[in-house]
Design a protein around this motif. Structure first.
Motif, short mmCIF file in Angstrom:
data_model
loop_
_atom_site.label_atom_id
_atom_site.label_comp_id
_atom_site.label_asym_id
_atom_site.label_seq_id
_atom_site.Cartn_x
_atom_site.Cartn_y
_atom_site.Cartn_z
N ALA A 34 0.84 -1.21 0.00
CA ALA A 34 0.00 0.00 0.00
C ALA A 34 0.87 1.25 0.00
O ALA A 34 1.63 1.49 0.93
CB ALA A 34 -0.92 0.00 1.22
N ALA A 43 0.56 5.51 -0.79
CA ALA A 43 -0.32 6.64 -1.06
C ALA A 43 0.39 7.63 -1.97
O ALA A 43 1.52 8.03 -1.71
CB ALA A 43 -0.74 7.32 0.24
N ARG A 55 -3.50 11.78 -1.93
CA ARG A 55 -3.70 10.62 -1.04
C ARG A 55 -4.40 9.45 -1.76
O ARG A 55 -5.02 8.60 -1.13
CB ARG A 55 -4.49 11.01 0.21
CG ARG A 55 -3.77 12.05 1.06
CD ARG A 55 -4.50 12.32 2.35
NE ARG A 55 -3.76 13.27 3.18
CZ ARG A 55 -4.17 13.69 4.37
NH1 ARG A 55 -5.32 13.25 4.86
NH2 ARG A 55 -3.45 14.55 5.06
N GLU A 56 -4.28 9.44 -3.06
CA GLU A 56 -4.85 8.36 -3.85
C GLU A 56 -3.93 7.14 -3.80
O GLU A 56 -2.70 7.28 -3.83
CB GLU A 56 -5.02 8.80 -5.30
CG GLU A 56 -6.17 9.75 -5.54
CD GLU A 56 -7.50 9.07 -5.29
OE1 GLU A 56 -7.78 8.03 -5.91
OE2 GLU A 56 -8.27 9.59 -4.45
N PRO A 57 -4.49 5.92 -3.73
CA PRO A 57 -3.64 4.73 -3.71
C PRO A 57 -2.90 4.54 -5.03
O PRO A 57 -3.43 4.84 -6.10
CB PRO A 57 -4.65 3.60 -3.47
CG PRO A 57 -5.96 4.14 -3.91
CD PRO A 57 -5.92 5.61 -3.62
N SER A 70 -1.55 6.67 -10.00
CA SER A 70 -2.72 6.86 -9.15
C SER A 70 -3.75 7.63 -9.96
O SER A 70 -3.42 8.24 -10.98
CB SER A 70 -2.37 7.60 -7.86
OG SER A 70 -1.81 8.87 -8.13
#
Length: 247
Positions: free
Chosen positions: A20, A22, A26-28, A42
Protein backbone atom coordinates in the motif's frame (compact mmCIF):
# COMPACT_ATOMS: atom_id res chain seq x y z
CA UNK A 1 -15.65 11.80 -14.96
CA UNK A 2 -12.09 10.50 -14.85
CA UNK A 3 -9.33 13.08 -15.17
CA UNK A 4 -6.84 10.41 -16.17
CA UNK A 5 -3.82 8.80 -14.53
CA UNK A 6 -0.91 10.40 -12.73
CA UNK A 7 2.32 8.52 -13.55
CA UNK A 8 5.29 8.15 -11.18
CA UNK A 9 7.66 5.65 -12.74
CA UNK A 10 8.20 2.38 -14.57
CA UNK A 11 9.22 -0.95 -13.03
CA UNK A 12 10.59 -4.09 -14.69
CA UNK A 13 8.22 -6.22 -12.55
CA UNK A 14 4.78 -5.47 -11.14
CA UNK A 15 4.14 -3.92 -7.77
CA UNK A 16 2.24 -6.42 -5.57
CA UNK A 17 -1.33 -5.60 -4.56
CA UNK A 18 -0.36 -6.12 -0.92
CA UNK A 19 1.97 -3.11 -0.97
CA UNK A 20 0.00 0.00 0.00
CA UNK A 21 1.50 3.30 -1.18
CA UNK A 22 -0.32 6.64 -1.06
CA UNK A 23 0.27 8.97 -3.98
CA UNK A 24 -0.74 12.54 -4.74
CA UNK A 25 -4.13 13.60 -3.40
CA UNK A 26 -3.70 10.62 -1.04
CA UNK A 27 -4.85 8.36 -3.85
CA UNK A 28 -3.64 4.73 -3.71
CA UNK A 29 -0.85 3.81 -6.10
CA UNK A 30 -1.57 0.99 -8.54
CA UNK A 31 0.31 -0.98 -11.16
CA UNK A 32 -0.61 -0.98 -14.85
CA UNK A 33 1.17 -3.47 -17.10
CA UNK A 34 1.60 -2.47 -20.73
CA UNK A 35 3.68 -4.57 -23.13
CA UNK A 36 5.92 -5.85 -20.36
CA UNK A 37 6.41 -2.48 -18.63
CA UNK A 38 4.84 -1.86 -15.24
CA UNK A 39 3.70 1.70 -14.56
CA UNK A 40 3.16 3.15 -11.10
CA UNK A 41 0.13 5.41 -11.17
CA UNK A 42 -2.72 6.86 -9.15
CA UNK A 43 -6.05 8.31 -10.22
CA UNK A 44 -5.56 11.95 -11.17
CA UNK A 45 -7.74 14.40 -9.27
CA UNK A 46 -6.40 17.41 -11.12
CA UNK A 47 -5.72 18.06 -14.79
CA UNK A 48 -2.50 19.85 -13.88
CA UNK A 49 -0.44 19.60 -10.70
CA UNK A 50 1.20 22.66 -9.20
CA UNK A 51 4.96 22.32 -8.82
CA UNK A 52 4.83 22.83 -5.06
CA UNK A 53 7.16 21.42 -2.44
CA UNK A 54 4.34 19.24 -1.12
CA UNK A 55 3.56 17.75 -4.51
CA UNK A 56 7.21 17.24 -5.43
CA UNK A 57 7.86 15.44 -2.15
CA UNK A 58 4.72 13.36 -2.66
CA UNK A 59 5.95 12.28 -6.08
CA UNK A 60 9.39 11.39 -4.68
CA UNK A 61 7.85 9.53 -1.73
CA UNK A 62 6.07 7.10 -4.02
CA UNK A 63 9.31 6.20 -5.79
CA UNK A 64 11.27 5.92 -2.54
CA UNK A 65 8.65 3.66 -0.97
CA UNK A 66 8.79 1.38 -4.00
CA UNK A 67 12.59 1.27 -3.74
CA UNK A 68 12.37 0.58 0.00
CA UNK A 69 10.04 -2.31 -0.77
CA UNK A 70 12.75 -3.94 -2.89
CA UNK A 71 11.98 -2.43 -6.29
CA UNK A 72 15.41 -0.87 -6.59
CA UNK A 73 15.48 -0.83 -10.37
CA UNK A 74 13.00 1.75 -11.59
CA UNK A 75 12.75 4.46 -14.17
CA UNK A 76 11.35 7.64 -12.60
CA UNK A 77 9.04 9.79 -14.70
CA UNK A 78 9.16 13.56 -14.43
CA UNK A 79 6.80 15.32 -12.07
CA UNK A 80 3.34 16.30 -13.27
CA UNK A 81 2.79 13.67 -15.96
CA UNK A 82 -0.96 13.07 -16.36
CA UNK A 83 -2.34 10.96 -19.22
CA UNK A 84 -5.95 10.55 -20.25
CA UNK A 85 -5.64 7.00 -21.57
CA UNK A 86 -3.08 4.20 -21.63
CA UNK A 87 -3.10 4.40 -25.42
CA UNK A 88 -1.28 7.72 -25.01
CA UNK A 89 1.49 5.94 -23.07
CA UNK A 90 1.83 3.33 -25.80
CA UNK A 91 1.91 5.91 -28.58
CA UNK A 92 4.19 8.50 -26.97
CA UNK A 93 6.50 6.41 -24.80
CA UNK A 94 6.57 2.68 -25.40
CA UNK A 95 6.39 2.58 -29.19
CA UNK A 96 9.19 5.12 -29.85
CA UNK A 97 11.36 4.23 -26.84
CA UNK A 98 10.83 0.54 -26.05
CA UNK A 99 14.43 -0.51 -26.78
CA UNK A 100 15.85 2.45 -24.87
CA UNK A 101 13.65 1.69 -21.87
CA UNK A 102 14.86 -1.91 -21.84
CA UNK A 103 18.48 -0.72 -22.13
CA UNK A 104 18.00 1.65 -19.19
CA UNK A 105 16.64 -1.18 -17.03
CA UNK A 106 19.76 -3.20 -17.83
CA UNK A 107 21.99 -0.23 -17.05
CA UNK A 108 20.36 0.41 -13.66
CA UNK A 109 20.11 -3.21 -12.51
CA UNK A 110 22.06 -3.55 -9.26
CA UNK A 111 23.06 0.11 -9.29
CA UNK A 112 21.96 3.25 -7.49
CA UNK A 113 22.25 6.97 -8.01
CA UNK A 114 23.86 9.07 -5.30
CA UNK A 115 24.60 12.77 -5.46
CA UNK A 116 27.00 15.26 -3.91
CA UNK A 117 26.39 19.00 -3.72
CA UNK A 118 29.19 21.16 -2.30
CA UNK A 119 28.67 24.64 -0.88
CA UNK A 120 31.03 27.27 0.51
CA UNK A 121 30.84 30.82 1.84
CA UNK A 122 32.30 32.97 -0.92
CA UNK A 123 32.97 35.94 1.38
CA UNK A 124 34.95 33.73 3.78
CA UNK A 125 36.88 32.26 0.86
CA UNK A 126 37.80 35.70 -0.42
CA UNK A 127 39.08 36.74 3.00
CA UNK A 128 41.04 33.49 3.31
CA UNK A 129 42.69 33.88 -0.09
CA UNK A 130 43.64 37.48 0.75
CA UNK A 131 45.29 36.32 3.97
CA UNK A 132 47.23 33.73 1.97
CA UNK A 133 48.22 36.31 -0.66
CA UNK A 134 49.75 39.32 1.15
CA UNK A 135 50.47 41.30 -2.00
CA UNK A 136 46.88 41.01 -3.20
CA UNK A 137 45.60 41.87 0.25
CA UNK A 138 47.82 44.91 0.35
CA UNK A 139 46.43 46.09 -2.97
CA UNK A 140 42.87 45.53 -1.80
CA UNK A 141 43.44 47.24 1.56
CA UNK A 142 45.19 50.21 -0.04
CA UNK A 143 42.23 50.73 -2.31
CA UNK A 144 39.68 50.98 0.49
CA UNK A 145 40.56 54.51 1.52
CA UNK A 146 40.83 56.15 -1.88
CA UNK A 147 39.02 56.49 -5.15
CA UNK A 148 40.12 54.06 -7.83
CA UNK A 149 40.20 54.34 -11.56
CA UNK A 150 38.03 51.94 -13.52
CA UNK A 151 41.17 50.12 -14.65
CA UNK A 152 42.34 49.60 -11.07
CA UNK A 153 38.92 48.31 -9.99
CA UNK A 154 38.83 45.85 -12.87
CA UNK A 155 42.41 44.71 -12.24
CA UNK A 156 41.90 43.98 -8.55
CA UNK A 157 38.55 42.31 -9.23
CA UNK A 158 40.04 40.07 -11.89
CA UNK A 159 42.91 39.04 -9.64
CA UNK A 160 40.54 38.10 -6.81
CA UNK A 161 38.22 36.27 -9.19
CA UNK A 162 41.12 34.32 -10.70
CA UNK A 163 42.44 33.32 -7.27
CA UNK A 164 38.95 32.33 -6.12
CA UNK A 165 38.51 30.18 -9.21
CA UNK A 166 41.80 28.45 -8.47
CA UNK A 167 40.64 27.65 -4.91
CA UNK A 168 37.35 26.33 -6.26
CA UNK A 169 39.08 24.06 -8.76
CA UNK A 170 41.26 22.64 -5.99
CA UNK A 171 38.13 21.68 -4.04
CA UNK A 172 36.49 20.15 -7.12
CA UNK A 173 39.64 18.19 -7.96
CA UNK A 174 39.62 16.64 -4.47
CA UNK A 175 36.09 15.31 -5.02
CA UNK A 176 36.85 14.11 -8.53
CA UNK A 177 39.99 12.28 -7.39
CA UNK A 178 38.36 10.75 -4.33
CA UNK A 179 34.95 9.80 -5.73
CA UNK A 180 35.06 9.30 -9.49
CA UNK A 181 37.05 6.02 -9.32
CA UNK A 182 34.30 4.53 -7.13
CA UNK A 183 31.55 5.21 -9.66
CA UNK A 184 30.62 3.49 -12.91
CA UNK A 185 29.34 6.74 -14.37
CA UNK A 186 29.62 10.39 -13.30
CA UNK A 187 27.53 13.33 -14.48
CA UNK A 188 28.47 16.85 -13.42
CA UNK A 189 25.71 19.46 -13.55
CA UNK A 190 25.76 23.22 -13.23
CA UNK A 191 25.61 24.59 -9.68
CA UNK A 192 22.09 25.59 -8.65
CA UNK A 193 23.00 28.56 -6.42
CA UNK A 194 25.82 31.08 -6.12
CA UNK A 195 27.19 29.36 -3.02
CA UNK A 196 27.10 25.90 -4.60
CA UNK A 197 30.40 25.12 -6.28
CA UNK A 198 29.94 21.45 -7.26
CA UNK A 199 26.87 19.44 -8.23
CA UNK A 200 27.45 15.86 -9.30
CA UNK A 201 25.59 12.55 -9.57
CA UNK A 202 27.25 9.15 -9.45
CA UNK A 203 26.05 5.73 -10.56
CA UNK A 204 27.46 3.14 -8.16
CA UNK A 205 26.80 -0.51 -7.28
CA UNK A 206 24.22 -0.85 -4.50
CA UNK A 207 26.62 -2.68 -2.21
CA UNK A 208 29.36 -0.01 -2.46
CA UNK A 209 27.38 2.86 -0.98
CA UNK A 210 29.03 2.60 2.44
CA UNK A 211 32.46 2.77 0.84
CA UNK A 212 31.35 5.79 -1.16
CA UNK A 213 29.90 7.60 1.87
CA UNK A 214 33.14 7.01 3.81
CA UNK A 215 35.05 8.58 0.92
CA UNK A 216 32.75 11.64 1.05
CA UNK A 217 33.34 11.95 4.79
CA UNK A 218 37.11 11.68 4.34
CA UNK A 219 37.13 14.51 1.80
CA UNK A 220 34.93 16.60 4.05
CA UNK A 221 37.40 16.22 6.94
CA UNK A 222 40.31 17.44 4.84
CA UNK A 223 38.56 20.79 4.32
CA UNK A 224 37.43 21.27 7.91
CA UNK A 225 34.69 23.89 8.20
CA UNK A 226 35.21 25.39 4.75
CA UNK A 227 32.52 23.36 3.03
CA UNK A 228 28.96 22.21 3.48
CA UNK A 229 28.31 18.92 1.73
CA UNK A 230 24.86 17.61 0.91
CA UNK A 231 25.11 13.91 0.19
CA UNK A 232 22.00 12.05 -0.98
CA UNK A 233 22.47 8.29 -0.94
CA UNK A 234 18.88 7.28 -1.66
CA UNK A 235 17.12 8.80 -4.61
CA UNK A 236 15.36 7.71 -7.78
CA UNK A 237 17.87 7.65 -10.65
CA UNK A 238 16.65 10.70 -12.56
CA UNK A 239 20.11 11.65 -13.80
CA UNK A 240 20.95 8.23 -15.24
CA UNK A 241 17.52 7.33 -16.59
CA UNK A 242 17.26 10.03 -19.25
CA UNK A 243 15.63 9.28 -22.58
CA UNK A 244 17.51 11.25 -25.19
CA UNK A 245 15.33 12.86 -27.82
CA UNK A 246 15.42 11.38 -31.26
CA UNK A 247 17.60 13.52 -33.48
Amino acid sequence: MSLGFYLYGILPRPLPDTLAIAGLDREPVHNQTIEGFHFLYSEAKQTKYLTSRRNLLGHEKVLEEAMNAGFRTLLPLHFGLVVKTWDTVIQDLITPYQEKLETLFQKLEGRREVSVKVFWESKSEIEALLEENPSLKQMRDASLGRALSMEEVINIGQMIESSLKFRKQAVIAAFQTGLNPLAEEVIESDPMTEEMIYNTAYLIPWDREMEFSHAVEAIDKTFGDRLRIRYNNFTAPYTFAQLESEG
